[in-house]
Each structure stands twice: as structure tokens, then as C-alpha cells.
Scaffold this motif. Structure first.
Motif, PDB file in Angstrom:
ATOM      1  N   LEU A 132       8.669 -36.790 -38.048  1.00 50.85           N
ATOM      2  CA  LEU A 132       9.337 -37.502 -36.960  1.00 50.85           C
ATOM      3  C   LEU A 132       8.431 -38.519 -36.280  1.00 50.85           C
ATOM      4  O   LEU A 132       8.751 -39.010 -35.197  1.00 50.85           O
ATOM      5  N   THR A 133       7.316 -38.857 -36.919  1.00 52.05           N
ATOM      6  CA  THR A 133       6.344 -39.752 -36.309  1.00 52.05           C
ATOM      7  C   THR A 133       6.948 -41.102 -35.958  1.00 52.05           C
ATOM      8  O   THR A 133       6.606 -41.702 -34.933  1.00 52.05           O
ATOM      9  N   ARG A 134       7.847 -41.604 -36.791  1.00 51.34           N
ATOM     10  CA  ARG A 134       8.439 -42.921 -36.519  1.00 51.34           C
ATOM     11  C   ARG A 134       9.237 -42.936 -35.217  1.00 51.34           C
ATOM     12  O   ARG A 134       9.497 -44.007 -34.657  1.00 51.34           O
ATOM     13  N   PHE A 135       9.630 -41.744 -34.751  1.00 52.15           N
ATOM     14  CA  PHE A 135      10.374 -41.651 -33.490  1.00 52.15           C
ATOM     15  C   PHE A 135       9.489 -41.160 -32.343  1.00 52.15           C
ATOM     16  O   PHE A 135       9.992 -40.729 -31.305  1.00 52.15           O
ATOM     17  N   ARG A 136       8.171 -41.219 -32.544  1.00 53.13           N
ATOM     18  CA  ARG A 136       7.252 -40.635 -31.571  1.00 53.13           C
ATOM     19  C   ARG A 136       7.434 -41.223 -30.168  1.00 53.13           C
ATOM     20  O   ARG A 136       7.471 -40.491 -29.181  1.00 53.13           O
ATOM     21  N   ARG A 137       7.537 -42.538 -30.047  1.00 55.61           N
ATOM     22  CA  ARG A 137       7.579 -43.154 -28.722  1.00 55.61           C
ATOM     23  C   ARG A 137       8.806 -42.723 -27.916  1.00 55.61           C
ATOM     24  O   ARG A 137       8.664 -42.295 -26.762  1.00 55.61           O
ATOM     25  N   PRO A 138      10.035 -42.809 -28.450  1.00 56.32           N
ATOM     26  CA  PRO A 138      11.167 -42.331 -27.636  1.00 56.32           C
ATOM     27  C   PRO A 138      11.116 -40.831 -27.373  1.00 56.32           C
ATOM     28  O   PRO A 138      11.514 -40.384 -26.283  1.00 56.32           O
ATOM     29  N   ILE A 139      10.613 -40.048 -28.341  1.00 57.13           N
ATOM     30  CA  ILE A 139      10.514 -38.603 -28.125  1.00 57.13           C
ATOM     31  C   ILE A 139       9.529 -38.307 -26.999  1.00 57.13           C
ATOM     32  O   ILE A 139       9.807 -37.512 -26.086  1.00 57.13           O
ATOM     33  N   GLN A 140       8.365 -38.962 -27.031  1.00 52.07           N
ATOM     34  CA  GLN A 140       7.369 -38.725 -25.993  1.00 52.07           C
ATOM     35  C   GLN A 140       7.840 -39.223 -24.630  1.00 52.07           C
ATOM     36  O   GLN A 140       7.532 -38.619 -23.596  1.00 52.07           O
ATOM     37  N   PHE A 141       8.603 -40.312 -24.624  1.00 52.76           N
ATOM     38  CA  PHE A 141       9.136 -40.807 -23.352  1.00 52.76           C
ATOM     39  C   PHE A 141      10.084 -39.790 -22.741  1.00 52.76           C
ATOM     40  O   PHE A 141       9.986 -39.449 -21.558  1.00 52.76           O
TER      41      PHE A 141
END
Length: 356
Positions: free
Chosen positions: A269-278
Motif C-alpha cells: 500500500l506504499t503508493r497510498f502512503r500519503r493519504p493513509i498517513q494524513f
């Protein structure tokens, strides 16, 4: 619950835990927007499903219990407790005040609006113990339980429970089921019912399984023992709620939490890291603001002629914006300002004395 001292060290932030937090808080939002909102306020339209799927808040308590075990070992327990309070209490207090003011100012006249007594009881975390008041937001029931769990952990951890911890976990899961079997609590004196609900004794299984998952991640119990505790937790949840779909859903999510605790990180899921972390960053704000404020946003959109799906989308977008503001301008700066203060005075000395 003693463990050998270990150097704290630095570890990379695991994406898997952010995913689990986001799944839990999205489950809370899903339940409130699709079912509880229309159920409590039929003017919003029909619920999108026949049953509530109440799993998110329970899983958030499990995660909280797990990370109590992870973090309480580091340094002084009373300073750890102070930091936990600094993390959750300031955003909670501001969320209570904000929700109260918004609902009183903009809430429809046909809603049951909170009173100043409700506000005071919510600010002092006493609403669950007082039958004459209401929670300003139904999500707030978890805050007193979390703070009580933090206090219990800070008191018990220095004493150590060793091998007795697994016995305690079984007691935490089974004893409340036995105590309320055949509706014993419902037929008890009123003060017993208030203590039962206020102390959240019917939620102890959630804290127990969070501790059990940590023990399994530390390889202090085996997978068979964890599986037995997980099954017992699902049974206890169903016994307390009579909600089989939600209880089974919690069981599925508990397996996911266990995989996040001990398995490899979820790099797929690394490609979705930024929205997940937000979303993980603002997850506490989302939890605090999504219910009643979300209902109010949906109601005002309905007045403008928006359909049910547009109401849901608008409520979610609005709550995300408010949660970001709460996180950026209250939760994070308050923690930075207060968490590292030296805790002095009688309270700190008394707490340190209790742990000698």
C-alpha cells in the motif's frame, strides 16, 4: 506485565498501523453516516442498510490497549500517564465545546439540543455516570474508558504481573459476561447499573484482547492461546450487545490488528502512503467530530435539496476539514506545549509514591 529493559531505539513508522487506524475510524464514520444519522434523525432519509455495523470504536479501544503496552514500558510511568492525558484531553475538550456551540447555534428546533448541564458533564467526563444528562456526541463514551485504562496501566505496570497476566485477561473477558447473565445488571440497583456503564465493565474484553495481541506479538503467548482469547472476545461482545454481525466484524478486524502487530509491514500500500498517513494523523479528530457535527452538515445540505449520497459526501468532507483544523491547531500544539513539562507537586509525588 514486566518486560526486560530495552533501549528505546528508533524504528520506522509502520504503514500497517496507519492502515488499521484509518480502517477503524472509517468504519465509525460509515456507521454514523449511513445508519445512525438517519435512524436518529429520520428527516435525513432512510438508512442505507438494515443494521448498524458497529465495529470501529471497539477496534480503536483495542488499538489503544495495544499501544499502552508498547509505550508504558518507556521511562517513568507517571510521566507516561501525563503525556497520554496531554494527547487526548485538550482536543477532546475543544471538540466538546465546539460541538455544543455549533449544535446549539445551528441545530434544528426539532432536535434534542444539549443544555449547559450536558456541557459541564461532558467536559468533566461525568456524563456516563449521570442519568440526567446526555452525551453531546455519542462517540464520547470511549474517552473516560481510555483515561481509566491509562491510569490503571500506569499503576499496575511497575508492580508487574508476570505469568498472572494471562489469567487476568480471561477474567476481564469472562467475568463481565457472567455478572450480567440473564440481565442481572438490568435488575440490579440503579447505582450498580450506573457504575457498570460508567466504568465500562462490559467493554473490558476489548482492552483484554488488545493486551493479548501485544503479548502474542512479543511471543509471550502462542497463536492457539491468542485464537482462544479472540473467540472468547467475540462471544463476550455478542453477549453484551446481542449484535452478531458487528461482533463477527470485530472478530475479523481483530485478526487484521494481530497481523499488523506481528506480521511484515504492508508495503503493497506504499503508493497510498500519503493519504493513509494524513487520515491516520487526523484520526482522533475525525472520531471526535464525525457524528453530531456530521449529522448537522447533512441536515443543512438536505435543506438545500441535496440527495442522501451528497449529504454523506458533504458531511465526510466537512468533518475531514474540521478534524484537520483540530489536529493542527489544538491536538499537536497542545501536546508539544504540555507533554514535556516537568510534572511537579503533590499529585506527581503521590503517584510516584504509589509506584514504590
Amino acid at each position: 506485565m514486566t518486560t526486560p529493559d530495552r533501549p528505546p531505539g528508533r524504528t520506522a513508522r509502520r504503514l500497517s498501523w496507519d492502515v488499521v487506524r484509518v480502517l477503524a475510524v472509517l468504519a465509525v464514520i460509515f456507521t454514523h453516516t449511513t445508519y445512525m444519522g438517519p435512524f436518529l434523525h429520520p428527516e435525513l432519509g432512510a438508512p442505507l442498510g438494515p443494521y448498524p455495523f458497529q465495529v470501529g470504536a471497539s477496534i480503536l479501544l483495542v488499538i489503544s490497549a495495544y499501544f499502552v503496552c508498547v509505550t508504558v514500558r518507556k521511562g517513568s510511568t507517571y510521566r507516561w500517564l501525563w503525556r497520554r492525558v496531554c494527547r487526548v484531553l485538550p482536543p477532546y475538550l475543544i471538540a466538546v465545546l465546539f460541538t455544543y456551540l455549533v449544535v446549539v447555534r445551528f441545530g434544528p428546533s426539532n432536535w434534542v439540543l444539549p443544555t449547559r448541564r450536558d456541557l459541564w458533564s461532558n467536559l468533566t467526563l461525568a456524563a456516563s455516570f449521570d442519568p440526567g444528562v446526555q452525551l453531546i456526541d455519542g462517540s464520547y463514551w470511549t474517552l473516560p474508558l481510555q483515561l481509566m485504562a491509562f491510569g490503571a496501566a500506569a499503576l499496575l505496570w511497575p508492580r508487574g504481573l508476570g505469568q498472572r497476566i494471562t489469567t487476568l485477561l480471561w477474567i476481564m473477558i469472562i467475568a463481565p459476561v457472567v455478572l450480567q447473565w440473564n440481565d442481572r445488571i438490568g435488575h440490579s440497583p440503579f447505582w450498580v447499573q450506573q457504575a457498570w456503564n460508567g466504568l465500562g465493565l462490559h467493554r473490558l474484553q476489548l482492552f483484554a484482547i488488545g493486551i493479548a495481541i501485544w503479548l502474542w506479538a512479543q511471543r509471550r503467548i502462542g497463536v492457539v492461546h491468542l485464537a482462544a482469547l479472540l473467540v472468547a472476545t467475540v462471544f463476550a461482545q455478542h453477549a453484551h450487545t446481542s449484535d452478531l454481525p458487528s461482533s463477527l466484524g470485530i472478530g475479523v478486524l481483530l485478526v487484521i490488528v494481530a497481523l499488523a502487530a506481528r506480521g511484515p509491514d504492508w508495503t503493497l500500500l506504499t503508493r497510498f502512503r500519503r493519504p493513509i498517513q494524513f487520515l491516520a494523523r487526523i484520526s482522533f479528530g475525525l472520531y471526535l467530530l464525525n457524528q453530531v457535527v456530521g449529522y448537522l452538515i447533512a441536515y443543512r445540505l438536505m435543506e438545500l435539496g441535496a440527495g442522501r449520497l451528497t449529504q454523506i459526501a458533504g458531511a465526510v468532507i466537512g468533518v475531514i476539514g474540521l478534524a484537520w483544523l483540530l489536529t493542527k491547531y489544538v491536538e499537536e500544539p497542545a501536546y508539544r506545549a504540555f507533554a514535556h513539562l516537568r510534572v511537579r507537586g503533590l499529585g506527581a509525588r503521590a503517584f510516584a509514591w504509589l509506584n514504590t
